[in-house]
Design a protein around this motif. Structure first.
Motif, PDB file in Angstrom:
ATOM      1  N   ASP A  21       0.850  -1.184   0.000  1.00  0.00           N
ATOM      2  CA  ASP A  21       0.000   0.000   0.000  1.00  0.00           C
ATOM      3  C   ASP A  21       0.886   1.235   0.000  1.00  0.00           C
ATOM      4  O   ASP A  21       1.498   1.582   0.995  1.00  0.00           O
ATOM      5  N   SER A  41      -3.735   2.917   6.274  1.00  0.00           N
ATOM      6  CA  SER A  41      -4.554   1.805   5.819  1.00  0.00           C
ATOM      7  C   SER A  41      -4.932   1.023   7.054  1.00  0.00           C
ATOM      8  O   SER A  41      -4.356   1.201   8.120  1.00  0.00           O
ATOM      9  N   GLN A  59      -8.344  -0.262   2.620  1.00  0.00           N
ATOM     10  CA  GLN A  59      -7.530   0.902   2.265  1.00  0.00           C
ATOM     11  C   GLN A  59      -8.209   2.193   2.703  1.00  0.00           C
ATOM     12  O   GLN A  59      -7.598   3.238   2.757  1.00  0.00           O
TER      13      GLN A  59
END
Length: 153
Positions: A21, A41, A59
């Protein structure tokens, strides 16, 4: 001290997911410069008998405050599916860049979840981006938090 178990392969999956991420753990300044809105996240951890067995990555949704805003619709559908398979809610997880303790906002969120669900305690986990560690905390209704130990199996 409270100890929760986690499967080694699941811990590796969580670490890999947060590493993938690109915004997780970024500083507010870095995100302002790159015009991104999400800098954390998170997700939900599910399991059985004090063992973390499932991870639902979230997310989050863009928010002008720069704070993590869960995508409740997406996550709740997955929680329901895992619950139907016999897994229970273990706790929440989100990223911090380096800070190894729950923030004031983390505790306020924990309190709101406890009140909304009629529970007296919750587990909150932090994935520390800098060190790639997963830290857990037991939070009670008085907002006292104590670290917990994670043991891989």
């Amino acid at each position: 001290m409270i100890t929760l178990k986690i499967h080694a392969n699941l811990l590796a999956e969580i670490k890999a997911r947060f590493a993938e991420d690109e915004h997780a753990g970024a500083s507010q300044q870095e995100l302002t410069e790159s015009s991104q809105m999400i800098f954390e996240s998170g997700g939900v951890l599910m399991g059985q008998d004090d063992c973390i067995e499932r991870f639902i990555f979230d997310q989050g949704k863009a928010d002008k405050s720069g704070e993590f805003v869960p995508d409740h619709h997406k996550v709740n559908k997955e929680i329901e599916a895992y619950s139907d398979q016999g897994f229970s809610f273990i706790g929440l997880i989100h990223s911090h860049m380096a800070r190894r303790v729950l923030s004031h906002q983390d505790l306020i969120y924990a309190k709101s979840l406890m009140e909304a669900n009629g529970i007296d305690e919750i587990y909150m986990f932090l994935f520390i981006m800098e060190s790639k560690e997963l830290l857990g905390f037991h939070v009670n209704k008085n907002l006292q938090s104590i670290p917990i130990t994670l043991s891989t199996i």
